[in-house]
Design a protein around this motif. Structure first.
Motif: not given
Length: 819
Positions: A652-655, A705-711, A618-624
């Motif tokens: 970015g958006y969860p896969l 520059k700082k930018e949100s990948i998701m946005s 899962p995405h949240i575990d992938f981030m960890e």
């Protein structure tokens, strides 16, 4: 040796909750394909609990260190997996190589408590191994069990071929050597069990099935002597790191074995005697290796009573400054809270106040004296007042009801009175959490002859406690029915094997999980098979044999001495005084060094691939996983400030689970500059070794520059591959027809127009390339698009292979890939 292929595994785990439980591929797992001898080790509970068991990690590493032996893992499974594996006709398998359990030479269980018994039958059953030991033929694996619960092996003796009693660190080596020899000599199964039964610490029920305890003496049979390990700590420095969150997601290092306090209800305290402690410099070296090899940010110093570890201050001075600077917090779960230990607690709390835990056991001092629980009410009240005055606000308190002596006192009132005293201290802003557990008599303790209170008494006591306390004090309690079942099993005999067998066949498993526990089924079988079952809860005649008396722990005389002793002085002994002083200056300096990580000096973007087994993470575990790999690589990642400090990374958006990717982008803030040449080669070399199978670094670059990948992400490219021609043709037909999609929302289902969801596509041989929108109200997930185009349900999603290939931002005239 037969192995289950990956296509079959994919078909099985798709559409299951947490499919990453069942696919292996974790960092630091050991795979040995061509070993002479293959075994598996099992903690018989769900993956999240089993992988939290340090004993499994230790035995796994020891077994795999032996030449020609491959040790793999398997765990109990939830209902959705069990149903599907039966429907598909697939046997339960090991995680490392997908080997069916019936193909193994040996299957070992680590059993820590009695409510795991039906889980063992589930594992055997799903692995196509006969449940009853006398039904197993020569080609069946030998079933071995160890752990705390086998200190009374009788209830499980009809299912287990061989029990090992005591510390497994050296016993497993003797057992595996004997099994290797049996393999080389082509011994029969019976000959192997004969050989194993000669090893110290081994009990083979088939070799002693007609012998009662007294027969051991009359017929010259030796008692089974519990094995005691006296060597250095065996915690592996490269433990397996799960790909999903587990119950205890942290590094664990044992600092002592056994316990000096001898609380008379504590099974572990007596069964793990003698008390042994380890050298702090050895522990220090092991800790730093484990943290380096795992990337964990939490460390537990494991002990039954860490306050009694005489080198605790010396050890903390060796490790705490360096760990604090790295952002690693330390937990001392069994530390007694008093004025001597509070400075330790305050300085391991990661610059913030966490909760304090008090194991009070009883609200009545006389009951505590009888149990040799060394805590006085006045001392407890004074220390609570002291900690509240120093800014602590959260307390956890543990109580036990039904302890010997409870008939002479109103223990509900004593607990309520004590909690009201504590609640009156320190004003209103505090958080008091209380856990109430029924007392369960255990074998090989001074209370093994005591009775266990019935359900009515336990429920009535819990109700009185809850009714007479304000709602601000939060009360949780263990289910009295599960405690009753635990008590029946803990002091039971072989008659209970039939009850366990019947209850399993009636659907009982995962009995330690309240959502699965079914006491009515257990009671039905207890009533039918052992109508005298309430006698298991009664006090035992001290002149008669107990079912486990054929086992010698070496501490029988001590247990007898402690049995009837009532302590007049329950204050801690002088030898519990802590030695040395904590180096507060070094700790504060390390805190200041850690604060430098709040800065952001530069930023990098790392592109990861996520393929094969990793698609089920899962995405949240992938981030960890990414965070851990960055820690292991010593990448200077910045931290947020505040109560919960965490690394500054964003994605970015969860896969969706089951989708592969060649373009998982991760922005990482750094508290140090990284030079211009630090790109693909250095990042990949540094980070890849800390990633599990299927996840890799593709490239990295500096970000200005700082930018949100998701946005900024407005579109994503996918490739859809097909195994079946008919499905491919159906998708092509619906694509060309530009069908609209059904979109599920909180307000119900509605149509999402094709052109709002799909930007463009092209079709080649059995492959579709598709660019879809993200981030608008008519966007669709790629898995839902593929299933809609094919007219399939999610159960058939395994028939696709979908790969994410790129992410795009939207400029005024076109989509531009985010790199």
């Amino acid at each position: 040796m037969n192995r289950i292929n990956r296509t079959t595994i994919d078909q099985l785990v798709f559409n299951l909750e947490k499919p990453a439980r069942y696919i292996g591929g974790e960092l630091n797992q050991i795979v040995k394909h061509n070993s002479l001898f293959k075994m598996a080790i099992c903690y018989p509970d769900l993956y999240e609990v089993g992988m939290s068991n340090n004993g499994i990690q230790i035995l796994y590493q020891i077994a795999n260190s032996i030449e020609d032996i491959s040790c793999e893992r398997v765990f109990a499974v939830p209902v959705d997996f069990e149903n599907k594996i039966r429907d598909l006709g697939i046997p339960l398998y090991t995680l490392e190589t997908f080997t069916p359990l019936y193909e193994l030479d040996y299957l070992g269980f680590n059993i820590s408590h009695e409510l795991l018994y039906t889980n063992i039958l589930q594992v055997l059953d799903l692995g196509r191994i006969p449940l009853l030991r006398w039904e197993r033929e020569d080609n069946c694996p030998v079933i071995i069990a160890g752990g705390e619960s086998v200190s009374n092996p009788k209830p499980m003796s009809e299912f287990i071929d061989v029990f090992f009693l005591g510390d497994g660190e050296e016993g497993i080596v003797d057992i595996l050597k004997a099994i290797k020899i049996s393999k080389q000599k082509s011994m029969t199964r019976d000959q192997l069990i004969d050989s194993l039964s000669e090893i110290e610490g081994v009990y083979a029920p088939s070799r002693h099935q007609n012998l009662h305890n007294i027969d051991f003496l009359e017929k010259g049979k030796r008692r089974i002597k519990k094995r005691i390990y006296r060597g250095n700590p065996m915690a592996p420095v490269k433990p397996i790191i799960p790909n999903i969150r587990i119950a205890q997601d942290r590094a664990v290092v044992e600092v002592t074995k056994g316990c000096k306090n001898l609380c008379k209800f504590c099974h572990a305290g007596y069964y793990e005697l003698p008390y042994r402690y380890y050298d702090p410099e050895d522990i220090q070296e092991r800790i730093f290796k484990i943290i380096k090899n795992t990337g964990y940010t939490d460390l537990t110093l494991s002990s039954l009573s860490v306050s009694d570890y005489k080198y605790i201050v010396e050890l903390l001075n060796l490790i705490l400054p360096a760990l604090t600077e790295r952002g690693v917090s330390i937990s001392l779960p069994s530390l007694k809270v008093d004025r001597k230990t509070l400075p330790i607690i305050e300085n391991i709390s990661d610059i913030r106040r966490t909760s304090l835990t008090f194991a009070v056991e009883s609200g009545c001092e006389e009951i505590r004296k009888k149990a040799n629980k060394k805590i006085k009410e006045d001392d407890l009240v004074k220390i609570v007042e002291y900690v509240f005055n120093r800014g602590w606000r959260r307390l956890k308190l543990y109580f036990m009801i039904g302890l010997p002596g409870c008939n002479e006192f109103d223990e509900a009132k004593s607990i309520v009175d004590l909690l009201m005293k504590i609640n009156a201290i320190g004003g209103r802003k505090k958080d008091i959490n209380v856990t109430v557990s029924p007392f369960v008599p255990k074998a090989h303790t001074p209370f093994q002859w005591e009775g266990q209170k019935d359900i009515e008494y336990l429920e009535d006591t819990i109700r009185k406690i809850k009714q007479n306390l304000p709602r601000s004090i939060k009360i949780k309690n263990h289910d009295p029915r599960s405690s009753i079942l635990e008590g029946i099993m803990s002091r039971g005999d072989t008659d209970l094997s039939k009850v366990i067998h019947a209850s399993y066949l009636d659907g009982c498993r995962l009995d330690s999980w309240k959502e699965f526990f079914n006491f009515n089924t257990w009671k039905k079988n207890l009533d039918n098979i052992t109508p005298f079952w309430t006698e298991y809860l009664l006090p035992r005649d001290k002149a008669k044999d107990l079912p486990w008396d054929f086992i010698s722990t070496g501490y029988e005389k001590l247990i007898l001495q402690q049995r009837d002793k009532i302590y007049s002085n329950i204050r801690p002994h002088p030898e519990n005084e802590l030695r040395g002083k904590l180096n507060i200056e070094a700790i504060h300096n390390s805190i200041e060094k850690f604060k430098s990580k709040y800065n952001v000096r530069s930023r990098i973007r790392i592109r990861f691939s996520k393929r094969g087994k990793a698609k089920f993470i899962p995405h949240i575990d992938f981030m960890e996983i990414i965070k851990r790999s960055l820690r292991m690589a010593d990448i200077p990642v910045s931290f947020t400030q505040g109560f919960n400090k965490r690394e500054k990374i964003s994605m970015g958006y969860p896969l969706p689970i089951g989708i592969e990717s060649r373009s998982e982008l991760c922005d990482v803030d750094l508290f140090e500059d990284i030079h211009e040449d630090f790109h693909l080669k250095e990042i990949k070399i540094a980070v890849d070794p800390g990633l599990p199978e299927g996840i890799n670094v593709i490239n990295a670059r500096n970000v200005d520059k700082k930018e949100s990948i998701m946005s900024i992400t407005k579109a994503v490219d996918f490739i859809i591959l097909f195994q079946e021609e008919d499905i491919f043709k159906t998708c092509v037909r619906n694509l060309n027809s530009k069908i609209d999609f059904e979109k599920k929302t909180k307000k119900g289902n509605r149509l999402a127009p094709f052109h709002d969801a799909v930007i463009n596509y092209n079709i080649t041989d059995n492959k579709i390339n598709m660019k879809i929108t993200v981030g608008n109200e008519n966007s669709m997930r790629i898995d839902n698009i593929a299933l809609a185009l094919a007219g399939l349900s999610y159960d058939e999603f395994y028939k696709f292979e979908i790969i994410k290939t790129a992410q795009y931002r939207r400029t005024e005239h076109k989509f531009v890939e985010i790199i």
